[in-house]
Design a protein around this motif. Structure first.
Motif, PDB file in Angstrom:
ATOM      1  N   ASP A   1       0.825  -1.206   0.000  1.00 47.12           N
ATOM      2  CA  ASP A   1       0.000   0.000   0.000  1.00 47.12           C
ATOM      3  C   ASP A   1       0.864   1.263   0.000  1.00 47.12           C
ATOM      4  O   ASP A   1       1.657   1.492   0.919  1.00 47.12           O
ATOM      5  CB  ASP A   1      -0.922  -0.005   1.225  1.00 47.12           C
ATOM      6  N   ALA A   2       0.697   2.094  -1.031  1.00 46.22           N
ATOM      7  CA  ALA A   2       1.493   3.318  -1.175  1.00 46.22           C
ATOM      8  C   ALA A   2       1.283   4.290  -0.020  1.00 46.22           C
ATOM      9  O   ALA A   2       2.227   4.952   0.417  1.00 46.22           O
ATOM     10  CB  ALA A   2       1.170   3.999  -2.503  1.00 46.22           C
ATOM     11  N   ASN A   3       0.068   4.392   0.496  1.00 56.08           N
ATOM     12  CA  ASN A   3      -0.191   5.309   1.618  1.00 56.08           C
ATOM     13  C   ASN A   3       0.520   4.840   2.878  1.00 56.08           C
ATOM     14  O   ASN A   3       1.070   5.654   3.628  1.00 56.08           O
ATOM     15  CB  ASN A   3      -1.692   5.440   1.874  1.00 56.08           C
ATOM     16  N   THR A   4       0.505   3.549   3.118  1.00 55.58           N
ATOM     17  CA  THR A   4       1.207   3.009   4.288  1.00 55.58           C
ATOM     18  C   THR A   4       2.707   3.258   4.161  1.00 55.58           C
ATOM     19  O   THR A   4       3.363   3.665   5.127  1.00 55.58           O
ATOM     20  CB  THR A   4       0.923   1.498   4.443  1.00 55.58           C
ATOM     21  N   ARG A   5       3.249   3.055   2.972  1.00 53.58           N
ATOM     22  CA  ARG A   5       4.677   3.324   2.766  1.00 53.58           C
ATOM     23  C   ARG A   5       4.990   4.798   2.998  1.00 53.58           C
ATOM     24  O   ARG A   5       5.979   5.132   3.657  1.00 53.58           O
ATOM     25  CB  ARG A   5       5.117   2.915   1.349  1.00 53.58           C
ATOM     26  N   ALA A   6       4.132   5.680   2.499  1.00 50.99           N
ATOM     27  CA  ALA A   6       4.347   7.122   2.695  1.00 50.99           C
ATOM     28  C   ALA A   6       4.330   7.476   4.177  1.00 50.99           C
ATOM     29  O   ALA A   6       5.140   8.288   4.637  1.00 50.99           O
ATOM     30  CB  ALA A   6       3.295   7.920   1.936  1.00 50.99           C
ATOM     31  N   ASP A   7       3.437   6.861   4.933  1.00 53.32           N
ATOM     32  CA  ASP A   7       3.367   7.117   6.374  1.00 53.32           C
ATOM     33  C   ASP A   7       4.626   6.609   7.074  1.00 53.32           C
ATOM     34  O   ASP A   7       5.187   7.295   7.939  1.00 53.32           O
ATOM     35  CB  ASP A   7       2.123   6.456   6.975  1.00 53.32           C
ATOM     36  N   ILE A   8       5.078   5.426   6.723  1.00 56.05           N
ATOM     37  CA  ILE A   8       6.307   4.877   7.333  1.00 56.05           C
ATOM     38  C   ILE A   8       7.496   5.772   7.009  1.00 56.05           C
ATOM     39  O   ILE A   8       8.310   6.076   7.891  1.00 56.05           O
ATOM     40  CB  ILE A   8       6.547   3.420   6.850  1.00 56.05           C
ATOM     41  N   ILE A   9       7.592   6.208   5.780  1.00 54.93           N
ATOM     42  CA  ILE A   9       8.699   7.071   5.383  1.00 54.93           C
ATOM     43  C   ILE A   9       8.642   8.405   6.131  1.00 54.93           C
ATOM     44  O   ILE A   9       9.668   8.925   6.571  1.00 54.93           O
ATOM     45  CB  ILE A   9       8.716   7.267   3.855  1.00 54.93           C
ATOM     46  N   ALA A  10       7.450   8.957   6.319  1.00 55.76           N
ATOM     47  CA  ALA A  10       7.306  10.195   7.089  1.00 55.76           C
ATOM     48  C   ALA A  10       7.793   9.982   8.517  1.00 55.76           C
ATOM     49  O   ALA A  10       8.475  10.842   9.090  1.00 55.76           O
ATOM     50  CB  ALA A  10       5.853  10.662   7.086  1.00 55.76           C
ATOM     51  N   TYR A  11       7.482   8.836   9.098  1.00 62.34           N
ATOM     52  CA  TYR A  11       7.962   8.512  10.444  1.00 62.34           C
ATOM     53  C   TYR A  11       9.474   8.373  10.456  1.00 62.34           C
ATOM     54  O   TYR A  11      10.153   8.918  11.333  1.00 62.34           O
ATOM     55  CB  TYR A  11       7.292   7.230  10.950  1.00 62.34           C
ATOM     56  N   LEU A  12      10.027   7.656   9.485  1.00 59.48           N
ATOM     57  CA  LEU A  12      11.484   7.508   9.420  1.00 59.48           C
ATOM     58  C   LEU A  12      12.166   8.866   9.324  1.00 59.48           C
ATOM     59  O   LEU A  12      13.208   9.096   9.956  1.00 59.48           O
ATOM     60  CB  LEU A  12      11.874   6.649   8.213  1.00 59.48           C
ATOM     61  N   ALA A  13      11.571   9.779   8.568  1.00 59.42           N
ATOM     62  CA  ALA A  13      12.167  11.103   8.367  1.00 59.42           C
ATOM     63  C   ALA A  13      12.178  11.941   9.635  1.00 59.42           C
ATOM     64  O   ALA A  13      12.972  12.886   9.735  1.00 59.42           O
ATOM     65  CB  ALA A  13      11.417  11.838   7.252  1.00 59.42           C
ATOM     66  N   THR A  14      11.339  11.616  10.604  1.00 58.12           N
ATOM     67  CA  THR A  14      11.310  12.388  11.853  1.00 58.12           C
ATOM     68  C   THR A  14      12.426  11.969  12.798  1.00 58.12           C
ATOM     69  O   THR A  14      12.680  12.658  13.787  1.00 58.12           O
ATOM     70  CB  THR A  14       9.968  12.242  12.606  1.00 58.12           C
ATOM     71  N   ASN A  15      13.078  10.870  12.516  1.00 56.31           N
ATOM     72  CA  ASN A  15      14.138  10.347  13.385  1.00 56.31           C
ATOM     73  C   ASN A  15      15.503  10.602  12.768  1.00 56.31           C
ATOM     74  O   ASN A  15      16.009   9.803  12.005  1.00 56.31           O
ATOM     75  CB  ASN A  15      13.928   8.850  13.632  1.00 56.31           C
ATOM     76  N   LYS A  16      16.039  11.709  13.122  1.00 58.04           N
ATOM     77  CA  LYS A  16      17.333  12.123  12.561  1.00 58.04           C
ATOM     78  C   LYS A  16      18.405  11.467  13.341  1.00 58.04           C
ATOM     79  O   LYS A  16      19.445  11.459  13.447  1.00 58.04           O
ATOM     80  CB  LYS A  16      17.480  13.637  12.583  1.00 58.04           C
TER      81      LYS A  16
END
Length: 133
Positions: free
Chosen positions: A118-133
Motif C-alpha cells: 500500500d502506497a499510503n502506508t509506505r508514505a506514512d512509514i517514510i514520514a515517520y522515518l524522516a522524523t528520526n534524525k
C-alpha cells in the motif's frame, strides 16, 4: 482557447499538489505502521536505537546505503549499492519497502520481508522515518 488552457493547467496543478500531499505521509500513522508492517521486528529507531537483525534506522533518509558501521551483515548487493553512492532518499526507501527483492534479491530483507504493497502506508512509514534524525 485560453480558457481551455487555464483549465488544463489548473487540473494538472491540482493533480500534482494532491499527489504531493498524499506522498508526504502521516508520521503518527507511520509510527504505528512501522510496527504492524513488521519493520520493528528487525529494526530499531529513535533515541537509544541499536542494530538488531537489521541496522538501526535513525537518519536513514539521506544516508548512504550500507553505511551503519556496527551492522556486519550487509549483503553483497547492498554493499555494492553503498560503494556506488546509493542514498536512501524518500523515493528510494519507497521502492525498497514496496519490494525489496526487486532492488537487491540477495539481501536478508529481500528473503524475509514481502514488502508493503500500500502506497499510503509506505508514505506514512517514510514520514515517520524522516522524523528520526
Amino acid at each position: 482557447m485560453r480558457k481551455v488552457l487555464r483549465v488544463a493547467v489548473a487540473a494538472v496543478a491540482l493533480a500534482v499538489l494532491g499527489g504531493s500531499a498524499q506522498a508526504a505521509g502521516d508520521a503518527e500513522k507511520g509510527k504505528a505502521d512501522f510496527t504492524t508492517a513488521l519493520c520493528a521486528t528487525c529494526h530499531q529507531i529513535g533515541p537509544g536505537a541499536k542494530t538488531l537483525v537489521g541496522p538501526e534506522l535513525n537518519g536513514i533518509v539521506g544516508r548512504k546505503a550500507a553505511s551503519v558501521a556496527d551492522y556486519p551483515s550487509y549483503s553483497a548487493g547492498m554493499k555494492k549499492l553503498g560503494e556506488e553512492g546509493y542514498v536512501w532518499t524518500e523515493e528510494n526507501i519507497d521502492k525498497w519497502i514496496a519490494n525489496p527483492k526487486a532492488l537487491i534479491p540477495d539481501s536478508l530483507m529481500s528473503l524475509t520481508f514481502p514488502g508493503v504493497p500500500d502506497a499510503n502506508t509506505r508514505a506514512d512509514i517514510i514520514a515517520y522515518l524522516a522524523t528520526n534524525k
